[in-house]
Motif scaffolding. Structure first.
Motif, PDB file in Angstrom:
ATOM      1  N   ILE A 225       0.857  -1.202   0.000  1.00  0.00           N
ATOM      2  CA  ILE A 225       0.000   0.000   0.000  1.00  0.00           C
ATOM      3  C   ILE A 225       0.893   1.252   0.000  1.00  0.00           C
ATOM      4  CG2 ILE A 225      -1.656   1.336   1.391  1.00  0.00           C
ATOM      5  CD1 ILE A 225      -2.781  -1.436   2.303  1.00  0.00           C
ATOM      6  N   ASN A 226       1.960   1.196   0.789  1.00  0.00           N
ATOM      7  CA  ASN A 226       2.884   2.338   0.831  1.00  0.00           C
ATOM      8  C   ASN A 226       3.490   2.616  -0.545  1.00  0.00           C
ATOM      9  OD1 ASN A 226       2.400   2.612   3.530  1.00  0.00           O
ATOM     10  ND2 ASN A 226       4.262   1.543   4.201  1.00  0.00           N
ATOM     11  N   LEU A 227       3.831   1.528  -1.234  1.00  0.00           N
ATOM     12  CA  LEU A 227       4.409   1.702  -2.579  1.00  0.00           C
ATOM     13  C   LEU A 227       3.421   2.400  -3.507  1.00  0.00           C
ATOM     14  CD1 LEU A 227       6.212  -1.682  -3.389  1.00  0.00           C
ATOM     15  CD2 LEU A 227       7.231   0.594  -3.272  1.00  0.00           C
ATOM     16  N   ILE A 228       2.168   1.963  -3.442  1.00  0.00           N
ATOM     17  CA  ILE A 228       1.140   2.562  -4.308  1.00  0.00           C
ATOM     18  C   ILE A 228       0.972   4.048  -3.964  1.00  0.00           C
ATOM     19  CG2 ILE A 228      -1.345   2.547  -4.868  1.00  0.00           C
ATOM     20  CD1 ILE A 228      -0.107   0.162  -6.103  1.00  0.00           C
ATOM     21  N   ILE A 229       0.937   4.343  -2.650  1.00  0.00           N
ATOM     22  CA  ILE A 229       0.782   5.755  -2.235  1.00  0.00           C
ATOM     23  C   ILE A 229       1.943   6.593  -2.759  1.00  0.00           C
ATOM     24  CG2 ILE A 229       0.762   7.317  -0.233  1.00  0.00           C
ATOM     25  CD1 ILE A 229      -0.667   5.061   1.338  1.00  0.00           C
ATOM     26  N   VAL A 230       3.148   6.060  -2.591  1.00  0.00           N
ATOM     27  CA  VAL A 230       4.343   6.803  -3.010  1.00  0.00           C
ATOM     28  C   VAL A 230       4.321   7.056  -4.519  1.00  0.00           C
ATOM     29  CG1 VAL A 230       6.847   6.615  -3.294  1.00  0.00           C
ATOM     30  CG2 VAL A 230       5.801   6.083  -1.095  1.00  0.00           C
TER      31      VAL A 230
END
Lengths: 386, 356
Positions: A225-230
């Motif tokens: 999820i963090n990767l997608i947000i970034v």
């Protein structure tokens, strides 16, 4: 400040769209504001300075002059690379002493950067990419792919060219900036791609967004999820349009898929063979090219029409590229692959140090001669708009 | 004192850089000199590139009461500024552009509240009524450059002008890497929609944008034949796009032409209200190109209606024996010598049309 200047109209347009869905007619005023030169970059420079001090990575400078120079150092002000205050401020402690070799190597880098931009990006590739992305009708698969491949090369040479010029100009003045590109089209996988392309942005997003969001520390699902947000924010940073968001989200998805694949496929002898690496590299390049469609297309109609063309989805489609343009795209792209794959484990400096003096002389003279021959007006650097 | 642990320094490759740099400078100087000699040997001479910056510079010379020439390459080649100055009493500003539609410039002058001068507007029907595409874009880009030209662009132009006046190989359209690549004899795929190439340089241009046909084009020979044979490809409209039904496309074009008639009439009227004047001129055309234009854009359909709708005076070269007696060596433009004589003969007609 960045939100107002860069995203004001975008937010208003989307607000208008949401209201219209609810049956409310609202026409916001169009904010006809000039985007200040290099706003994204000096915002990021200032952010890195503030955050690094807050996190105790570095101490504050006592000199306003040094701070102002770190934020607005002209070679990289308008299009990067994003320079961390911690990398730059220590260099201001003592004035740089003139060095012939450093100055001349700076000139070589500036020649190389201009050659990439003016000759390779603008002369060899930009025309074909513009024709394909600007064509109002359906295109055959070959022309669609070639247009996208041309843009993939154009944006690399354009931005890497600017970064190389900035690094060269800084070196001439006695300052050292880090690499912003490390042969990205020789990447094996998407995390490798982002370690090699726009390194200053990807490390910025990693250090100041991904890690504070929790990074890998809160489990695999949260990391994805963090990767997608970034990558969503990375896409939006490039421009105030949903096409850039889709580009970022596609890259976020690629990174997630890669993580999932790595969890299931452990490295073995055969996955480490050159053939498999080349295949993964080509797959990475193809997926990156698909994402470029959204980056370059003016809207989703153009993007979907082109994607359909790339997969032969148009019954009646046109061919618009001349044979010369096809050859130019092919030769430049092949050359780019050969250079990037042969240098992927080393650096430009190491490769140049190994070359005989005659080859270095001939290469520098060739690039300078090609620049003189490629006269006239060039396009502005693509990353100026970001 | 900066408290940082970073200590980054780029490596400098070990090479004898001073020697390399000297050699590179020598090679570049030698190669540039050799290329200059070669370009002059094949007929190129030092002259200005007709860039948007040169156009913007000319546009800045327009004063409220100026005489301004707008239009296409025929007005550019065929108008002699000295003769016009002698005949009309003020030196005209040359804003005609090769390969362009005059309307965006006409519109820009009509919208310029300070301008109330005289416009001599050349009409080549296929160019003036182009619904869009490169002909309109070329003019729009020049107008945009005038309105948005930055200090850096002005400075770059100032540096370029003296260089172009002395160096023959500085030819943006013929001798750049891109132009040279385009000259490679590589056949295209059958059916590929590749636009035709514009003609090579066959003119000299000065700081006032006065264009003169070169002798090598004015006299029969390879260059003249090449320019001549290029017109038919350039003037033939591209096939209608396949992604729009033919009827819908034709309707769209017809609507665009109607809109151009309306907009032109409105622009002329706007100027007239401020005391400005417009005179339309049909410059000479010869040979197969004339036959093609007469057949594809007949006078009654375009020219006569434009004069009627706009209520502006018009001078059609064929109406006057002294103007119709010229022959364009490459079918579309007059030679440098003929352009002077033609302008001399045109002046009385302009004076009558403008009520002088």
């Amino acid at each position: 400040m960045l939100g107002f200047f860069k995203y004001g109209n975008f937010l208003l347009e989307n607000f208008q769209w949401v209201l219209a869905r609810g049956g409310i007619t609202y026409k916001p005023p169009h904010l006809d504001v000039f985007l200040p030169i290099g706003i994204s970059f000096y915002t990021f420079h200032s952010l890195s300075y503030t955050l690094d001090i807050y996190r105790g990575v570095m101490g504050p400078t006592r000199s306003l002059r040094d701070f102002a120079l770190a934020v607005s150092f002209f070679p990289q002000l308008v299009a990067g690379p994003i320079v961390r205050a911690g990398d730059f401020l220590p260099q201001l402690e003592a004035p740089p002493k003139p060095q012939n070799d450093r100055f001349l190597w700076g000139l070589v880098l500036m020649t190389l950067g201009l050659f990439e931009k003016v000759v390779l990006a603008d002369t060899m590739l930009a025309g074909s990419a513009d024709s394909v992305f600007g064509y109002a009708g359906p295109l055959i698969a070959l022309d669609s792919w070639l247009g996208v491949i041309a843009f993939a090369g154009q944006i690399f040479f354009d931005f890497a060219g600017y970064s190389t010029c900035a690094i060269g100009a800084a070196l001439c003045l006695g300052f050292h900036l880090k690499d912003n590109f490390r042969f990205p089209y020789a990447a094996i996988g998407f995390s490798d791609f982002w370690r090699r392309r726009h390194i200053s942005l990807s490390t910025f997003l990693r250090d100041y967004l991904y890690i504070p969001l929790g990074g890998n520390r809160s489990g695999a699902a949260r990391a994805m999820i963090n990767l997608i947000i970034v990558m969503f924010i990375g896409g939006l940073w490039h421009g105030a349009a949903w096409t850039f968001v889709v580009w970022g989200l596609l890259h976020g998805s690629y990174l997630v898929i890669e993580r999932l694949l790595k969890a299931f496929v452990r490295p073995t002898t055969w996955t480490e063979s050159l053939g498999v690496k080349l295949l993964i590299g080509l797959a990475t390049y193809a997926a990156v090219c698909l994402a470029w469609v959204f980056f370059r297309a003016s809207d989703f109609t153009v993007a979907t029409r082109l994607l359909r063309g790339m997969f032969g989805g148009h019954a009646q489609a046109d061919a618009i590229l001349s044979t010369r343009e096809i050859l130019q795209i092919g030769i430049v792209t092949l050359g780019m692959f050969i250079v990037q794959w042969s240098l992927r484990e080393t650096s430009l400096e190491a490769a140049v140090a190994r070359l005989p003096r005659s080859v270095v002389t001939a290469a520098w003279a060739f690039m300078a001669g090609a620049l003189i021959l490629t006269q006239g007006n060039s396009n502005a650097f693509i990353y100026f708009q970001f | 004192m900066h408290s940082s642990t970073f200590n980054f320094e780029r490596p400098i490759p070990a090479q004898p850089w001073r020697g390399v740099a000297v050699l590179v400078i020598v090679i570049i100087l030698f190669a540039a000199a050799a290329w200059e000699v070669r370009c002059r040997a094949v007929g190129y001479g030092p002259t200005l590139n007709d860039t948007e910056d040169l156009w913007a510079q000319a546009r800045r010379r327009v004063e409220p009461g100026s005489v301004v020439i707008v239009g296409d390459s025929r007005a550019w080649f065929d108008s002699d500024l000295d003769e016009l100055e002698r005949g009309l009493g003020s030196r005209p500003v040359q804003l005609a552009q090769p390969g362009s539609c005059a309307y965006p410039v006409l519109e820009d002058l009509a919208n310029d509240e300070n301008f109330h001068g005289t416009i001599i507007c050349s009409i080549v029907p296929r160019m003036f009524f182009a619904p869009g595409g490169p002909l309109v874009e070329n003019a729009r880009k020049a107008v945009k450059r005038y309105h948005t030209q930055t200090l850096a662009q002005r400075a770059s132009h100032r540096l370029a002008v003296p260089l172009e006046e002395h160096v023959a190989f500085l030819k943006e359209r013929d001798l750049t890497t891109e132009a040279l690549l385009k000259e490679l004899p590589i056949p295209n795929r059958p059916g590929a929609l590749v636009p035709p190439r514009p003609p090579p340089y066959f003119q000299s241009v000065d700081r006032e944008r006065r264009a003169r046909m070169t002798e090598s084009c004015a006299n029969p020979g390879r260059l003249q034949t090449r320019v001549k044979t290029g017109w038919s490809r350039l003037f033939t409209p591209p096939p209608p796009p396949r992604y729009i039904p033919k009827e819908a496309f034709e309707q769209r074009i017809a609507q665009a032409i109607e809109a151009r008639f309306r907009d032109t009439t409105a622009a002329v009227e706007k100027l007239r209200r401020r005391g400005g004047k417009v005179v339309f001129v049909r410059f000479p055309v010869s040979g197969e190109l004339k036959a093609f234009e007469d057949q594809s854009t007949p006078r009654t359909g375009i020219w006569d209606r434009l004069i009627r709708d706009s209520a502006a005076p018009g001078i059609y070269f064929e109406d006057f024996p002294e103007l119709a007696s010229f022959t364009c060596p490459e079918w579309s433009h007059l030679s440098a010598g003929d352009s002077v004589e033609f302008t001399r003969r045109l002046v009385p007609h302009l004076r009558t049309a403008l009520g002088m």
